[in-house]
Design a protein around this motif. Structure first.
Motif, short mmCIF file in Angstrom:
data_model
loop_
_atom_site.label_atom_id
_atom_site.label_comp_id
_atom_site.label_asym_id
_atom_site.label_seq_id
_atom_site.Cartn_x
_atom_site.Cartn_y
_atom_site.Cartn_z
N PRO A 174 0.83 -1.21 0.00
CA PRO A 174 0.00 0.00 0.00
C PRO A 174 0.86 1.26 0.00
CG PRO A 174 -0.76 -1.57 1.64
CD PRO A 174 0.55 -2.08 1.14
N VAL A 175 0.52 2.23 -0.86
CA VAL A 175 1.29 3.46 -0.95
C VAL A 175 0.34 4.63 -1.07
CG1 VAL A 175 3.20 4.60 -2.09
CG2 VAL A 175 2.96 2.16 -2.29
N HIS A 176 0.04 5.34 0.02
CA HIS A 176 -0.79 6.53 -0.01
C HIS A 176 -2.01 6.29 -0.90
CE1 HIS A 176 2.62 8.16 2.02
NE2 HIS A 176 3.38 8.15 0.95
N ASP A 177 -2.45 7.27 -1.63
CA ASP A 177 -3.62 7.14 -2.49
C ASP A 177 -3.35 6.29 -3.72
OD1 ASP A 177 -5.02 8.73 -0.75
OD2 ASP A 177 -4.65 10.58 -1.88
N HIS A 202 12.75 12.68 -4.54
CA HIS A 202 12.50 11.51 -3.70
C HIS A 202 12.78 11.80 -2.23
CE1 HIS A 202 12.48 9.49 -7.61
NE2 HIS A 202 11.72 8.61 -7.01
N ARG A 203 13.70 12.71 -1.94
CA ARG A 203 13.93 13.10 -0.55
C ARG A 203 12.71 13.89 -0.02
NH1 ARG A 203 19.30 13.47 1.06
NH2 ARG A 203 18.43 14.06 3.10
N LEU A 204 12.17 14.75 -0.86
CA LEU A 204 10.97 15.49 -0.47
C LEU A 204 9.81 14.53 -0.23
CD1 LEU A 204 11.26 18.46 -2.98
CD2 LEU A 204 11.42 18.66 -0.49
N ALA A 205 9.65 13.56 -1.13
CA ALA A 205 8.56 12.60 -1.00
C ALA A 205 8.72 11.73 0.25
CB ALA A 205 8.48 11.72 -2.24
N ALA A 206 9.96 11.56 0.71
CA ALA A 206 10.22 10.78 1.92
C ALA A 206 9.95 11.56 3.19
CB ALA A 206 11.66 10.28 1.91
N GLY A 207 9.59 12.85 3.05
CA GLY A 207 9.21 13.63 4.21
C GLY A 207 10.23 14.63 4.70
N HIS A 208 11.37 14.76 3.99
CA HIS A 208 12.38 15.72 4.40
C HIS A 208 11.93 17.13 4.01
CE1 HIS A 208 15.19 12.53 5.42
NE2 HIS A 208 14.93 11.96 4.26
N MET A 265 6.56 21.71 -2.02
CA MET A 265 5.51 21.14 -1.14
C MET A 265 4.55 20.26 -1.94
SD MET A 265 2.85 23.15 1.40
CE MET A 265 4.23 23.87 2.29
N ALA A 266 4.15 20.72 -3.13
CA ALA A 266 3.25 19.92 -3.96
C ALA A 266 3.95 18.70 -4.51
CB ALA A 266 2.71 20.78 -5.11
N LEU A 267 5.22 18.83 -4.86
CA LEU A 267 5.97 17.69 -5.38
C LEU A 267 6.09 16.59 -4.34
CD1 LEU A 267 7.68 16.58 -7.75
CD2 LEU A 267 9.68 17.62 -6.65
N ALA A 268 6.21 16.97 -3.07
CA ALA A 268 6.40 15.99 -2.00
C ALA A 268 5.23 15.01 -1.89
CB ALA A 268 6.60 16.71 -0.67
N VAL A 269 4.05 15.42 -2.33
CA VAL A 269 2.87 14.55 -2.24
C VAL A 269 2.38 14.10 -3.62
CG1 VAL A 269 2.13 15.47 -0.03
CG2 VAL A 269 1.33 16.56 -2.13
#
Length: 277
Positions: free
Chosen positions: A6-9, A223-229, A259-263
């Motif tokens: 499972p990965v988010h939406d 990918h670092r942004l998507a990981a929550g950094h 911010m938008a790229l992270a999600v």
């Protein structure tokens, strides 16, 4: 086949298959995608430092639109580019192959030299594209599909034209350094002038050395942004001058804020589809 976690939406949209073994060709990754919904899928895909081959296996062809608004339907090649693409379709099923640019040069021929981001696969492979697609449709499992696709790549690679060793070396250094290696130093290491490296690299890889380095660094940052950094942390650790520099690069490559790229949904899918076996 490894089932998707499972990965988010994104988990509610895709079933994802990945090969159960390592392939024979270095520089290639594969994944299979099947939409879980019959609703229209409309998904933005951020740029990645690879050439993507998407073989359409669904009943209705999907539509791929590049950042200039140009469209192609069905099996396509998305070349190394400065902007992302948008995918729209219903009941999507496809096999995707990510090829390192040096490998893509051999198996796709003139793709790197094309000024178009999205190219129909049959424009590069001729009748072999349709034959490969039909074999993939008839296959009984994803692992069989991956084997068919790999065999097609091996045939094209053995008959293709490899990039010059100097170009392959520079590409490898850019990836290893996460885009931090200076072009002047790399030119000196291979014994070429900066002008010669710029010309040969662009002709064989598809982007200039500088833009390629920026794309490699952007991908790592994404990918670092998507990981929550945080954006500030990512900018400091990856080598951006400051947070505003990161913001400008993200806007230039993805057309959205950090911010938008992270999600971004496709980055959530990324870690499942392209994780190491």
């Amino acid at each position: 086949m490894r089932p998707a976690a499972p990965v988010h939406d994104a988990a509610s949209v895709w079933d994802i298959a990945t090969p159960s073994r390592h392939g024979r060709l270095p520089g290639v990754s594969m994944a299979g995608f099947r939409a879980r919904t019959t609703d229209l899928v409309d998904l933005g895909v951020v740029p990645h430092p690879a050439v993507t081959v998407a073989v359409d296996l669904g009943d209705e062809p999907f539509l791929v639109t590049d950042f200039h608004g140009r469209q192609q339907s069905g099996s396509v090649v998305v070349r190394l580019a400065s902007g992302g693409v948008r995918v729209r379709g219903q009941d999507i099923e496809c096999l995707q192959m990510r090829l390192s640019p040096p490998l893509a040069h051999a198996v796709l021929g003139t793709c790197a030299e094309s000024g178009t981001t999205v190219v129909p696969l049959d424009a590069l492979w001729g009748g072999d594209a349709a034959r490969t697609q039909e074999r993939l449709r008839a296959a009984g499992s994803w692992d069989e599909r991956f084997a068919i696709a790999e065999a097609a790549l091996v045939r094209r690679y053995e008959a293709g034209r490899a990039v010059e060793p100097e170009v392959a070396f520079v590409w490898g250094q850019m990836v290893t350094s996460l885009g931090g290696a200076r072009v002047e130093r790399l030119a000196a290491e291979v014994g070429w002038s900066r002008k010669r490296l710029w010309s040969r690299f662009r002709a064989q890889i598809g982007l200039s050395p500088k833009r390629t380095a920026q794309l490699v660094r952007f991908d790592h940052a994404a990918h670092r942004l998507a990981a929550g950094h945080s954006a500030a942390r990512v900018a400091a650790e990856i080598g951006y001058v400051d947070q505003s520099h990161l913001h400008r690069d993200v806007m230039a490559f993805a057309g959205v804020t950090p911010m938008a790229l992270a999600v971004a949904p496709w980055l959530a899918v990324d870690d499942v589809a392209w994780a190491a076996p």
